[in-house]
Design a protein around this motif. Structure first.
Motif, PDB file in Angstrom:
ATOM      1  N   ARG A 171       8.166   6.537   4.101  1.00  0.00           N
ATOM      2  CA  ARG A 171       7.756   5.141   3.996  1.00  0.00           C
ATOM      3  C   ARG A 171       8.668   4.213   4.785  1.00  0.00           C
ATOM      4  O   ARG A 171       8.219   3.317   5.495  1.00  0.00           O
ATOM      5  CB  ARG A 171       7.716   4.726   2.519  1.00  0.00           C
ATOM      6  N   ASP A 172       9.975   4.382   4.641  1.00  0.00           N
ATOM      7  CA  ASP A 172      10.919   3.494   5.320  1.00  0.00           C
ATOM      8  C   ASP A 172      10.793   3.613   6.834  1.00  0.00           C
ATOM      9  O   ASP A 172      10.888   2.610   7.562  1.00  0.00           O
ATOM     10  CB  ASP A 172      12.347   3.817   4.882  1.00  0.00           C
TER      11      ASP A 172
ATOM     12  N   ASP B 171       1.221   8.046  -4.055  1.00  0.00           N
ATOM     13  CA  ASP B 171       1.912   9.068  -4.825  1.00  0.00           C
ATOM     14  C   ASP B 171       2.854   9.851  -3.918  1.00  0.00           C
ATOM     15  O   ASP B 171       2.672   9.873  -2.690  1.00  0.00           O
ATOM     16  CB  ASP B 171       0.900  10.008  -5.469  1.00  0.00           C
ATOM     17  N   PRO B 172       3.856  10.519  -4.483  1.00  0.00           N
ATOM     18  CA  PRO B 172       4.790  11.279  -3.647  1.00  0.00           C
ATOM     19  C   PRO B 172       4.121  12.336  -2.777  1.00  0.00           C
ATOM     20  O   PRO B 172       4.629  12.652  -1.695  1.00  0.00           O
ATOM     21  CB  PRO B 172       5.737  11.908  -4.676  1.00  0.00           C
ATOM     22  N   ALA B 173       3.011  12.890  -3.241  1.00  0.00           N
ATOM     23  CA  ALA B 173       2.354  13.946  -2.463  1.00  0.00           C
ATOM     24  C   ALA B 173       1.425  13.399  -1.391  1.00  0.00           C
ATOM     25  O   ALA B 173       0.907  14.175  -0.573  1.00  0.00           O
ATOM     26  CB  ALA B 173       1.570  14.860  -3.400  1.00  0.00           C
ATOM     27  N   ASP B 174       1.189  12.082  -1.368  1.00  0.00           N
ATOM     28  CA  ASP B 174       0.279  11.500  -0.385  1.00  0.00           C
ATOM     29  C   ASP B 174       0.932  11.469   0.993  1.00  0.00           C
ATOM     30  O   ASP B 174       2.125  11.191   1.129  1.00  0.00           O
ATOM     31  CB  ASP B 174      -0.117  10.081  -0.793  1.00  0.00           C
ATOM     32  N   HIS B 175       0.126  11.695   2.037  1.00  0.00           N
ATOM     33  CA  HIS B 175       0.583  11.648   3.423  1.00  0.00           C
ATOM     34  C   HIS B 175      -0.130  10.504   4.141  1.00  0.00           C
ATOM     35  O   HIS B 175      -1.298  10.208   3.862  1.00  0.00           O
ATOM     36  CB  HIS B 175       0.304  12.972   4.133  1.00  0.00           C
ATOM     37  N   PHE B 176       0.557   9.899   5.083  1.00  0.00           N
ATOM     38  CA  PHE B 176       0.005   8.710   5.745  1.00  0.00           C
ATOM     39  C   PHE B 176       0.530   8.638   7.166  1.00  0.00           C
ATOM     40  O   PHE B 176       1.452   9.357   7.576  1.00  0.00           O
ATOM     41  CB  PHE B 176       0.393   7.438   4.975  1.00  0.00           C
ATOM     42  N   ASN B 177      -0.067   7.703   7.921  1.00  0.00           N
ATOM     43  CA  ASN B 177       0.412   7.357   9.257  1.00  0.00           C
ATOM     44  C   ASN B 177       0.084   5.900   9.507  1.00  0.00           C
ATOM     45  O   ASN B 177      -0.833   5.344   8.883  1.00  0.00           O
ATOM     46  CB  ASN B 177      -0.242   8.237  10.333  1.00  0.00           C
TER      47      ASN B 177
ATOM     48  N   LEU C  72       0.828  -1.202   0.000  1.00  0.00           N
ATOM     49  CA  LEU C  72       0.000   0.000   0.000  1.00  0.00           C
ATOM     50  C   LEU C  72       0.866   1.257   0.000  1.00  0.00           C
ATOM     51  O   LEU C  72       0.612   2.202  -0.762  1.00  0.00           O
ATOM     52  CB  LEU C  72      -0.931  -0.009   1.202  1.00  0.00           C
ATOM     53  N   LEU C  73       1.892   1.275   0.842  1.00  0.00           N
ATOM     54  CA  LEU C  73       2.760   2.448   0.897  1.00  0.00           C
ATOM     55  C   LEU C  73       3.463   2.677  -0.438  1.00  0.00           C
ATOM     56  O   LEU C  73       3.639   3.818  -0.869  1.00  0.00           O
ATOM     57  CB  LEU C  73       3.783   2.289   2.022  1.00  0.00           C
TER      58      LEU C  73
END
Length: 697
Positions: A152-153, A127-133, A122-123
């Motif tokens: 991501r890492d 896209d590069p502009a996407d933010h996650f937690n 999933l990670l």
């Protein structure tokens, strides 16, 4: 619909090329040289109304075909929501189940490793502009970052570096944490759950705390096959003291959470040198209580372990228990003179029953004491007293027994003396409460039907009658009593055994912290055949073991993540380290409290935690075990979760075991339909070109 190659939308004007060609064709008509009248006719036909419509239709088809080709190049997708902002990107939350059930190895691969692999996919799809937690969901859910990130890492390192899961997963608390993280975020939220959906963890999960416009996706990591597991889910010992050098009977709860029957051995013991084992057979999806008797080592806090043969989730194949073991105890034999009572004294039988092995090998050490020497000092080192053939007790002697009982002592009193009625009345008056029976007259064999009386009924739930559970109850039928007191029950205390005429044979009274057992019979050979029965020493030991201490010798058991505390003398505990299971980092807090030292820590893993003393014994010891609810690996149907969450989150969906995250994130691609449309338009244009040719008149 949106386009993945939206930066190339400037190509759309290229679709006007056919129109430009058409306009140029009208502006500069082609010139023909006519050499005959046939050429003139063809020219007239080409300028007819039909030819003009044919030209316009072909212009439209070519324009649409070129527009479809440009659209296919732009990679159009059909999404269920508005596309992500090119600058801000998406907001994605990943909740990864980190409970014990996720460690089950199916074909060498655990559900946790599959969940981590799906999280990585999933990670990588973002896209590069996407933010996650990322939220690790265990008993106390934790997030990888304090706010949404693009690292991501670092997110994967947060999962990989976490300690192996040993407890439950609180998804209700995880949803609340997810709501807190998403509170200040702009745009809509995507939430992905990676779990085996074990029903113990998902039975009462609520989604109302999440934003109502959030999309929820449930990804299964359990595998297709139904997972089986075996576990030791509990250990129970009877109430009362456990004495060094004796034996202890364990009731071990064994569970077979599997669709297949299972047979195997369970092992139990306080140390590897004295293990005991038993064969157990379990039906599919069943539990049983297996009884096992194990020897008890020296006194102190002893560590008991029960194990099963290892399976695909070995952590719950072992269970621990800390038992408070008492050293060999002294039992006072308070008996009158041998000549008292007119028949052979029972002191020899009682001394043999208390210490059947002799030579300091038994659990109890008998100490004869004459009633005249009964003082508080004489009972200071003892917690157990057996009275038989007692003469009339003085006020001081009866007061000593009353104080002994109130302070937690235990006494077995046989009614085989001439002053028993007076002694009971005096003891009842000093205690300030009525005893369970009131004596009337002494009955001999000549007054009894058939010359002997037998036990007719009993309260076999009592801890003092454990010896007669189930099929062993028939041993009571072997007992005959030739003299006893006719007595009336008072309704106080408990009547444990009764004769056929309703006369109480054995009663129990709780006196303060202590216990008084009154036996309306004698162990003398002239009064009963009890002393000749093989059960006699065992019954005496059973009553001594259970009386005066109604608490359980088993110490409290904890689960991983619990905060544990205990106190020890500061002089003994200062400078000594808490010993934890291997590969476990435990932070210990020490708080002085006068002459005592309070030790507090959080147990991160199952096993024994102990604070050793200078004499080799443990000052403190604690047993930590997995939560038995994690052993049943059966899952709820994850397909019902979208319906459960649908009340507050209309975008919930179950996506199976492997998902196309590109489709979930961006929408379903439809560029191939644009290509097929362009080919179809060109095919129609070609057919029109062949069929609608200008004809001469």
């Amino acid at each position: 619909m949106s386009f993945l190659n939206s930066p190339f939308l400037w190509l759309l004007p290229l679709a006007g090329i056919p129109l430009l060609i058409h306009w140029l064709s009208r502006r500069f008509p082609k010139t023909f040289l006519f050499s005959s009248i046939e050429d003139i006719r063809r020219t007239v036909a080409g300028r007819s109304r039909l030819f003009r419509w044919r030209h316009l239709i072909m212009l439209l088809l070519r324009t649409l075909a070129l527009l479809a080709l440009v659209g296919a190049f732009l990679k159009p997708v059909i999404a269920s929501r508005a596309p992500a902002d090119g600058k801000e990107g998406r907001r994605v939350l990943l909740l990864v189940d980190h409970s014990l059930s996720m460690t089950h190895a199916d074909g060498g691969t655990t559900a946790l490793s599959r969940a981590k692999g799906e999280a990585r996919r999933l990670l990588d799809s973002l896209d590069p502009a996407d933010h996650f937690n990322v939220i690790r969901v265990d008993a106390s859910p934790a997030a990888a970052f304090v706010e949404f990130s693009t690292l991501r890492d670092a997110a994967m390192a947060f999962l990989e570096d976490s300690a192996p899961p040993v407890g439950t997963a609180d998804f209700h608390a995880a949803n609340q944490l997810a709501a807190e993280l998403a509170r200040d975020q702009k745009g809509q939220l995507d939430v992905y759950y990676f779990s085996d959906f074990q029903r113990g963890n998902w039975a009462d999960v609520a989604f109302s705390s999440l934003p109502s416009d959030a999309r929820l996706f449930f990804v299964s990591a359990a595998g297709e096959k139904q997972r089986g597991n075996r576990a030791v889910s509990g250990i129970r010992i009877a109430e009362g003291a456990v004495i060094a050098g004796g034996e202890i009977e364990l009731s071990i709860r064994v569970a077979n959470h599997s669709p297949d029957p299972w047979s195997g051995k369970i092992e139990a013991g306080f140390d590897p040198a004295h293990l005991r084992e038993r064969e157990v057979t379990l039906s599919p999806w069943s539990e049983t209580d297996a009884t096992l008797v194990v020897p008890v080592p020296a006194g102190g806090l002893q560590k008991l372990t029960v194990t099963l043969p290892p399976d695909d989730m070995p952590l719950d194949d072992k269970r621990h228990l800390v038992v408070q073991v008492r050293d060999r105890e002294e039992v006072v034999l308070l008996t009158g003179p041998d000549a008292a009572g007119g028949s052979p004294a029972p002191s020899l039988f009682l001394r043999t029953a208390v210490d059947p092995y002799g030579g300091e090998k038994g659990v109890y050490r008998p100490r004869p004491l004459e009633p005249g020497a009964l003082t508080p000092a004489a009972l200071s080192a003892s917690t157990r007293v057996i009275g038989s053939r007692l003469p009339l007790l003085g006020d001081d002697q009866a007061g000593t027994l009353a104080t002994f009982l109130r302070g937690g002592g235990g006494m077995i009193l046989f009614l085989d003396g001439e002053s028993d009625r007076a002694n009971l009345d005096k003891l009842s008056g000093l205690l300030g409460e009525e005893l369970p029976l009131r004596l009337t007259e002494k009955l001999g064999s000549e007054n009894l039907p058939g010359g002997a009386m037998q036990v007719a009924s009993g309260d076999f739930r009592s801890r003092f009658l454990r010896l007669f559970e189930n099929e062993r109850r028939q041993n009571l039928a072997l007992l005959e009593f030739y003299d006893l007191y006719h007595a009336m029950p008072t309704g106080k205390g408990r009547t444990l055994l009764s004769y056929a005429d309703g006369t109480p044979a054995l009663t129990e009274s709780q006196i303060g912290l202590g216990t008084l057992l009154v036996c309306n019979f004698s162990v003398s050979e002239a009064s009963s055949n009890l002393a000749r029965q093989r059960l006699f020493p065992a019954w005496i030991h059973e009553m001594l073991l259970r009386m005066g201490d109604s608490t359980n010798a088993a110490m409290e058991s904890f689960v991983p993540g619990d905060t544990i505390s205990g106190e020890a003398w500061a002089a003994e505990a200062t400078g000594r380290d808490l010993i934890a299971p291997p590969s476990t980092k435990t932070i210990v807090r020490r708080d002085p409290a006068g002459e005592r030292l309070r030790v507090t820590f959080t147990a991160p893993a199952p096993g024994f935690y102990r604070l050793p003393g200078g004499d080799g014994r443990d000052l403190l010891a604690f047993a930590v075990n997995p939560d038995p609810r994690e052993s049943d690996l059966r899952s709820i149907d994850p397909a019902v979760l979208p319906d459960r969450a649908g009340g507050s989150n209309s975008g919930a969906a179950y996506v199976g075991e492997t998902a196309d995250y590109g489709v979930l994130l961006r929408g379903r691609p439809v560029f191939h339909w644009f290509l097929l449309g362009a080919l179809g338009l060109l095919l129609v244009e070609a057919m029109l070109f062949k069929t609608l040719k200008p004809r001469t008149a």
